[in-house]
Scaffold this motif. Structure first.
Motif, mmCIF file in Angstrom:
data_model
loop_
_atom_site.group_PDB
_atom_site.id
_atom_site.type_symbol
_atom_site.label_atom_id
_atom_site.label_comp_id
_atom_site.label_asym_id
_atom_site.label_seq_id
_atom_site.Cartn_x
_atom_site.Cartn_y
_atom_site.Cartn_z
ATOM 1 N N LEU A 26 -46.016 78.371 -19.789
ATOM 2 C CA LEU A 26 -44.667 79.144 -19.345
ATOM 3 C C LEU A 26 -45.179 80.564 -18.427
ATOM 4 O O LEU A 26 -44.555 81.011 -17.786
ATOM 5 C CB LEU A 26 -44.150 79.578 -20.628
ATOM 6 C CG LEU A 26 -43.367 78.354 -21.441
ATOM 7 C CD1 LEU A 26 -42.826 78.852 -22.504
ATOM 8 C CD2 LEU A 26 -42.510 77.746 -20.413
ATOM 9 N N ARG A 30 -43.093 81.016 -15.465
ATOM 10 C CA ARG A 30 -42.110 82.208 -15.384
ATOM 11 C C ARG A 30 -42.652 83.338 -14.123
ATOM 12 O O ARG A 30 -41.674 83.834 -13.352
ATOM 13 C CB ARG A 30 -42.404 83.137 -16.510
ATOM 14 C CG ARG A 30 -41.714 82.655 -17.775
ATOM 15 C CD ARG A 30 -41.931 83.379 -18.926
ATOM 16 N NE ARG A 30 -41.264 82.562 -20.242
ATOM 17 C CZ ARG A 30 -41.461 82.902 -21.456
ATOM 18 N NH1 ARG A 30 -42.396 83.755 -21.652
ATOM 19 N NH2 ARG A 30 -40.634 82.192 -22.516
ATOM 20 N N ARG B 150 -40.253 73.942 -22.647
ATOM 21 C CA ARG B 150 -40.522 74.385 -21.392
ATOM 22 C C ARG B 150 -39.262 74.100 -20.308
ATOM 23 O O ARG B 150 -38.808 75.408 -19.820
ATOM 24 C CB ARG B 150 -41.568 73.500 -20.730
ATOM 25 C CG ARG B 150 -42.033 74.037 -19.430
ATOM 26 C CD ARG B 150 -42.974 73.014 -18.845
ATOM 27 N NE ARG B 150 -43.812 73.611 -17.556
ATOM 28 C CZ ARG B 150 -44.557 72.987 -17.125
ATOM 29 N NH1 ARG B 150 -44.842 71.790 -17.219
ATOM 30 N NH2 ARG B 150 -45.150 73.635 -15.857
ATOM 31 N N ASP B 153 -36.965 77.038 -21.307
ATOM 32 C CA ASP B 153 -37.549 78.486 -20.704
ATOM 33 C C ASP B 153 -36.823 78.607 -19.195
ATOM 34 O O ASP B 153 -36.410 79.568 -18.789
ATOM 35 C CB ASP B 153 -38.722 78.462 -20.872
ATOM 36 C CG ASP B 153 -39.449 79.830 -20.552
ATOM 37 O OD1 ASP B 153 -39.218 80.720 -21.332
ATOM 38 O OD2 ASP B 153 -39.662 80.171 -19.207
#
Lengths: 93, 266
Positions: A26, A30, B150, B153
């Motif tokens: 992540l 991100r 995932r 997110d």
């Protein structure tokens, strides 16, 4: 009782593995950063540093990780570079 | 003035359609006027889950193209007062609708309904963009699996970038037995990773499959654990504070004994 033992044993469960893997993936998701992008950044950093120092390109390590933000607003991405220096050039001294 | 809530997830097969059906039915049971929009154009399924598949005349694409009036396309669910469905087109693709048309449609429906619940397609392409275009709020569905978390997110990031602030998390298909053994991420683990507010947790419950087989949302009978979970989520959606149900179903003999002897149950 079994439960108690496994808790004491602190074995690394599959969910711990899942959590760890997710957290890592992540960070990249991100930051929206591709491996190619990271390679580009790496290349540029090396170029600049080489103007001033001789570095060990083989053991150079640049990665995107995370760190606790200074404002205490949780975890933020961070670029960590570990660049072993062989010799500092005399230019600009 | 109604509120538009989009049900989304990124990953497919985590329970968006089931959740849309159950929350919509749950809201209608609490005397709200609700319309469910199936925004999954080309892969129509909400009608089937709701048991309304035989009553479709017009669909979402007909409405936005002006081939019929909204009223003509809305299917009234005769079992639940105040519940309506706007089905997706099955023979068209996601490009048959534009985000602007979705915004207009949602705005029109807001005058008439308390809640407009949009069932979003999987993925983050055009169909997803259309589905979120008119939304005021979002519920992001995930399961305790790495792939679903995932994708959730990613979707949360896109929602926030599209000014849909504070999406809420629904964790579906939790298996307390596996969580206990450390073989499934817990609710806390997932919240820790995704860092958004939780609206509820739905256990992995075979009753969901049974009720989907029948075309009757589990929330209506309210006997199953999943049905109860959806009832609670419905109330939270309306702003009520409801504690999470004990998913371990600690009414059995064994758990009572454990409690008696001071074992902590998850």
């Amino acid at each position: 009782m079994l439960e108690l033992f496994s808790r004491l044993g602190r074995r690394r469960t599959s969910k711990d593995v899942a959590k760890e893997r997710l957290k890592l993936v992540l960070i990249h998701d991100r930051a929206n950063v591709s491996p190619q992008f990271l390679e580009m950044v790496k290349g540029e950093i090396i170029k600049v540093i080489q103007n001033y120092m001789e570095i060990d390109e083989e053991s150079l390590d640049i990665q995107l990780t995370k760190t606790v933000s200074e404002e205490g607003e949780g975890v933020v991405p961070a670029l960590i570079a570990n660049i072993p220096i062989k010799n500092v050039k005399s230019v600009g001294k | 003035m109604g509120e538009v809530i989009v049900i989304t997830s990124g990953k497919g097969g985590v329970g968006k359609t089931t959740t849309t059906a159950n929350l919509g039915t749950g809201l209608a049971l609490l005397d709200k006027k609700v319309v469910l929009i199936d925004a999954d154009i080309g892969l129509r399924n909400l009608d089937l889950v709701m048991g309304l598949e035989n009553r479709i005349v017009y669909d979402l694409v007909n409405v936005v193209e002006g081939a019929c009036r909204i009223k003509q396309a809305l299917i009234k669910d005769k079992r639940f007062e105040g519940l309506y469905l706007l089905p997706a087109a099955q023979t068209r693709d996601k490009n048959a609708v534009s985000p602007e048309q979705m915004v207009k449609l949602c705005d029109d429906l807001k005058d008439e309904f308390d809640y407009i619940i949009v069932d979003c397609p999987a993925g983050i392409e055009q169909g997803f963009k259309n589905a979120i275009a008119g939304a005021d709020r979002a519920i992001v569905i995930t399961t305790p699996e790495v792939s679903a978390v995932r994708d959730a997110d990613r979707v949360i990031g896109i929602l926030e970038a599209n000014e849909i602030k504070k999406p809420m998390l629904l964790i579906n298909r939790v298996r307390p037995d596996m969580v206990k053994k450390g073989d499934m991420m817990s609710i806390e683990d997932i919240i820790d990773i995704l860092a958004i507010d939780l609206i509820g947790v739905v256990p992995d419950d075979e009753n969901i499959i049974i009720s989907t087989n029948r075309g009757e949302p589990a929330v209506a009978e309210g006997k199953s654990l999943a049905g109860q979970a959806y009832q609670n989520i419905t109330k939270r959606l309306m702003g009520e504070e409801v504690p999470l149900i004990d998913l371990a179903g600690n009414d059995g003999f064994l758990s009572k004994m454990k409690k008696l002897f001071g074992f902590k149950s998850a």
